[in-house]
Scaffold this active site. Structure first.
Site, PDB file in Angstrom:
ATOM      1  N   THR A 151      -0.909  25.905  99.955  1.00 12.21           N
ATOM      2  CA  THR A 151      -1.817  25.504 101.024  1.00 12.21           C
ATOM      3  C   THR A 151      -1.148  24.435 101.879  1.00 12.21           C
ATOM      4  O   THR A 151      -0.770  23.376 101.385  1.00 12.21           O
ATOM      5  CB  THR A 151      -3.143  24.980 100.451  1.00 12.21           C
ATOM      6  OG1 THR A 151      -3.800  26.061  99.763  1.00 12.21           O
ATOM      7  CG2 THR A 151      -4.049  24.470 101.548  1.00 12.21           C
ATOM      8  N   GLY A 177     -14.576  32.721 107.021  1.00 16.11           N
ATOM      9  CA  GLY A 177     -15.688  33.315 107.738  1.00 16.11           C
ATOM     10  C   GLY A 177     -16.091  34.698 107.285  1.00 16.11           C
ATOM     11  O   GLY A 177     -17.053  35.263 107.819  1.00 16.11           O
ATOM     12  N   HIS A 182      -8.977  27.081 106.521  1.00 17.35           N
ATOM     13  CA  HIS A 182      -9.579  26.425 105.362  1.00 17.35           C
ATOM     14  C   HIS A 182     -11.107  26.482 105.432  1.00 17.35           C
ATOM     15  O   HIS A 182     -11.805  25.559 105.026  1.00 17.35           O
ATOM     16  CB  HIS A 182      -9.102  24.971 105.261  1.00 17.35           C
ATOM     17  CG  HIS A 182      -8.962  24.476 103.857  1.00 17.35           C
ATOM     18  ND1 HIS A 182      -7.748  24.354 103.247  1.00 17.35           N
ATOM     19  CD2 HIS A 182      -9.868  24.068 102.935  1.00 17.35           C
ATOM     20  CE1 HIS A 182      -7.906  23.872 102.020  1.00 17.35           C
ATOM     21  NE2 HIS A 182      -9.194  23.702 101.803  1.00 17.35           N
ATOM     22  N   TYR A 221      -1.137  22.691  95.849  1.00 14.83           N
ATOM     23  CA  TYR A 221      -1.186  21.606  96.822  1.00 14.83           C
ATOM     24  C   TYR A 221       0.079  20.786  96.615  1.00 14.83           C
ATOM     25  O   TYR A 221       0.391  20.387  95.495  1.00 14.83           O
ATOM     26  CB  TYR A 221      -2.422  20.725  96.606  1.00 14.83           C
ATOM     27  CG  TYR A 221      -3.680  21.270  97.220  1.00 14.83           C
ATOM     28  CD1 TYR A 221      -3.797  21.454  98.591  1.00 14.83           C
ATOM     29  CD2 TYR A 221      -4.786  21.575  96.423  1.00 14.83           C
ATOM     30  CE1 TYR A 221      -4.965  21.938  99.157  1.00 14.83           C
ATOM     31  CE2 TYR A 221      -5.955  22.058  96.980  1.00 14.83           C
ATOM     32  CZ  TYR A 221      -6.039  22.233  98.338  1.00 14.83           C
ATOM     33  OH  TYR A 221      -7.194  22.719  98.898  1.00 14.83           O
ATOM     34  N   SER A 260      -6.863  27.203  91.772  1.00 17.22           N
ATOM     35  CA  SER A 260      -6.514  26.053  92.597  1.00 17.22           C
ATOM     36  C   SER A 260      -5.822  24.965  91.785  1.00 17.22           C
ATOM     37  O   SER A 260      -6.105  24.773  90.596  1.00 17.22           O
ATOM     38  CB  SER A 260      -7.785  25.477  93.227  1.00 17.22           C
ATOM     39  OG  SER A 260      -7.529  24.246  93.876  1.00 17.22           O
ATOM     40  N   GLN A 279      -2.476  28.596  93.276  1.00 15.51           N
ATOM     41  CA  GLN A 279      -2.404  27.875  94.548  1.00 15.51           C
ATOM     42  C   GLN A 279      -1.890  26.453  94.328  1.00 15.51           C
ATOM     43  O   GLN A 279      -2.403  25.721  93.487  1.00 15.51           O
ATOM     44  CB  GLN A 279      -3.785  27.823  95.203  1.00 15.51           C
ATOM     45  CG  GLN A 279      -3.844  27.031  96.489  1.00 15.51           C
ATOM     46  CD  GLN A 279      -4.301  25.599  96.254  1.00 15.51           C
ATOM     47  OE1 GLN A 279      -4.881  25.268  95.226  1.00 15.51           O
ATOM     48  NE2 GLN A 279      -4.030  24.723  97.207  1.00 15.51           N
ATOM     49  N   LYS A 336      -0.356  29.491 103.003  1.00 12.67           N
ATOM     50  CA  LYS A 336      -1.756  29.588 103.419  1.00 12.67           C
ATOM     51  C   LYS A 336      -2.080  28.503 104.445  1.00 12.67           C
ATOM     52  O   LYS A 336      -1.806  27.326 104.213  1.00 12.67           O
ATOM     53  CB  LYS A 336      -2.676  29.444 102.210  1.00 12.67           C
ATOM     54  CG  LYS A 336      -4.166  29.597 102.500  1.00 12.67           C
ATOM     55  CD  LYS A 336      -4.955  29.562 101.201  1.00 12.67           C
ATOM     56  CE  LYS A 336      -6.432  29.774 101.433  1.00 12.67           C
ATOM     57  NZ  LYS A 336      -7.062  28.634 102.134  1.00 12.67           N
TER      58      LYS A 336
END
Length: 387
Positions: A178, A317, A284, A152, A128, A150, A260
């Site tokens: 993301t 999930g 998310h 941001y 991240s 990843q 994403k």
């Protein structure tokens, strides 16, 4: 590198009768319970919590329960293959670790422990932007194992370009952008706890080690950490980014670009139009929009638009092997997990993450076989029915 589901199962049974062997949890619920014992309210709620009333967190799970597997009998499943191919690489299973920030609040070794565990088992680790350890240290911990970075999207495009360049130089093989966190959501647990780890300097290691970010500070971060934290707070997130900005990514990296946070079929069409290399169907983990559509419900509509032209991944999930098979049957090419491995990290560090991964892969393997399938490639919509 993988053990079959039978082998993992046998080891667990043998461990029940071995007084010398440390007993680790088996089920997701047990991992979560033990993590709750290890962590203070702030860090635990930061991971476990969701946006608003946390309806989306609950819906992600209940939506999986609406789908049921229909096993086939008398199929030769003695020789099974869990491998998947994505972006020119073949991975030994459809399981990947999702980008989870600020893992240092969960365990002192943070992302380094998770990356090492993923490397040991041979599955991709996604680092991240909001890691406490800089991406270079994480890449070193992951070794030659597959790793993605990843991003941001920050307010400062010079810094975004710097992060992309560093990721490529450090050996990451894909960029996961993301899209659903241009702002941090209304998270009631964090507000109640008055807890935001970034204010304590956690989770900003990539900023503190970035030459562009540091060049705009009056002092190096460790001489004035408060100023560095404030600078991070000003630059993180960007509410002005649009589809036209995808060209910026292409300009600054040659790596595959994966978007994403896709939930709407029209966004899948736009992703194809703008030439991205893959998408992740995700809400998310329920952390951004209270009342959002469950990711597993969005998945088939997105997959129908994509029609195999680019890989479709899915998270939000997933807890067990059956969930993975359901996602694959509804159109995912691979899946990512988040909270399960973070709870493993809390309970037993690197060893805990490794055990969570091995448990899930064994569960996938056994459920695949017991459903009458011998490879991931055989899974299709006929495997499941809607209850």
């Amino acid at each position: 590198m993988f053990k079959s589901g039978n082998e993992v199962q046998q080891e667990m049974y043998q461990g029940m009768f071995s007084p010398e062997k440390e007993r680790l949890p088996v089920s997701y619920e047990e991992w979560e319970k033990e993590a709750r014992k290890k962590l203070e309210d702030g860090p635990f709620d930061y991971v476990a919590g969701g946006a608003g009333s946390e309806q989306t967190v609950r819906s992600n799970r209940s939506a999986f329960e609406r789908w049921q597997i229909v096993p086939r009998m008398l199929q030769d499943v003695s020789d099974r293959d869990l491998s998947v191919s994505l972006f020119g690489e073949t991975f030994a299973s459809p399981l990947m670790l999702a980008p989870i920030g600020v893992q240092s609040i969960i365990h002192p070794d943070g992302e380094l422990a998770s990356a090492k565990a993923a490397s040991t088992v041979g599955i991709p680790f996604t680092a991240s932007t909001l890691s406490t350890n800089p991406m270079e240290a994480i890449a070193s911990a992951a070794g030659d194992s597959p790793k993605w970075y990843q991003l941001y999207w920050n307010e400062d495009n010079d810094m975004n370009a710097s992060l992309l360049k560093r990721a490529e130089q450090a050996g990451y093989s894909a960029i996961v952008v993301t899209l659903d966190t241009t702002l941090v959501a209304w998270r009631e647990r964090d507000l109640r706890n008055a807890y935001l780890p970034f204010l304590l300097g956690e989770g900003i290691g990539n900023y503190l080690h970035d030459p562009v970010f540091c060049s705009k500070l009056e002092k190096v971060p460790y001489e004035d950490m408060e100023a560095a934290i404030n600078a991070y707070l000003k630059v993180f997130g960007n509410t002005r980014v649009t589809w036209d900005d995808i060209d910026f990514l292409r300009k600054h990296t040659s790596l595959p670009i994966i978007l994403k946070g896709i939930l709407h079929p029209e966004d899948a069409r736009l992703a194809l139009h703008h030439g991205v290399d893959g998408i992740v169907v995700s809400n998310h983990g329920g952390r951004q929009v209270d009342g959002s559509v469950p990711a597993i419900d969005a998945l088939p509509r997105v997959a129908e638009v994509v029609r195999g032209r680019i890989p479709v991944l899915m998270d939000s999930g997933i807890r067990r092997g059956a969930d993975v098979l359901k996602a694959l049957a509804l159109g995912a090419d691979s899946v990512m997990i988040g909270r399960p491995f973070v709870y493993g990290l809390a309970v037993a560090g690197e060893k805990g993450v490794e055990q969570v991964i091995r448990n899930l892969i064994a569960d996938i393997d056994l459920t695949l076989a017991l459903s009458g399938k011998k490879s991931i490639g055989e899974i299709d919509r006929s495997l499941i029915v809607e209850a």
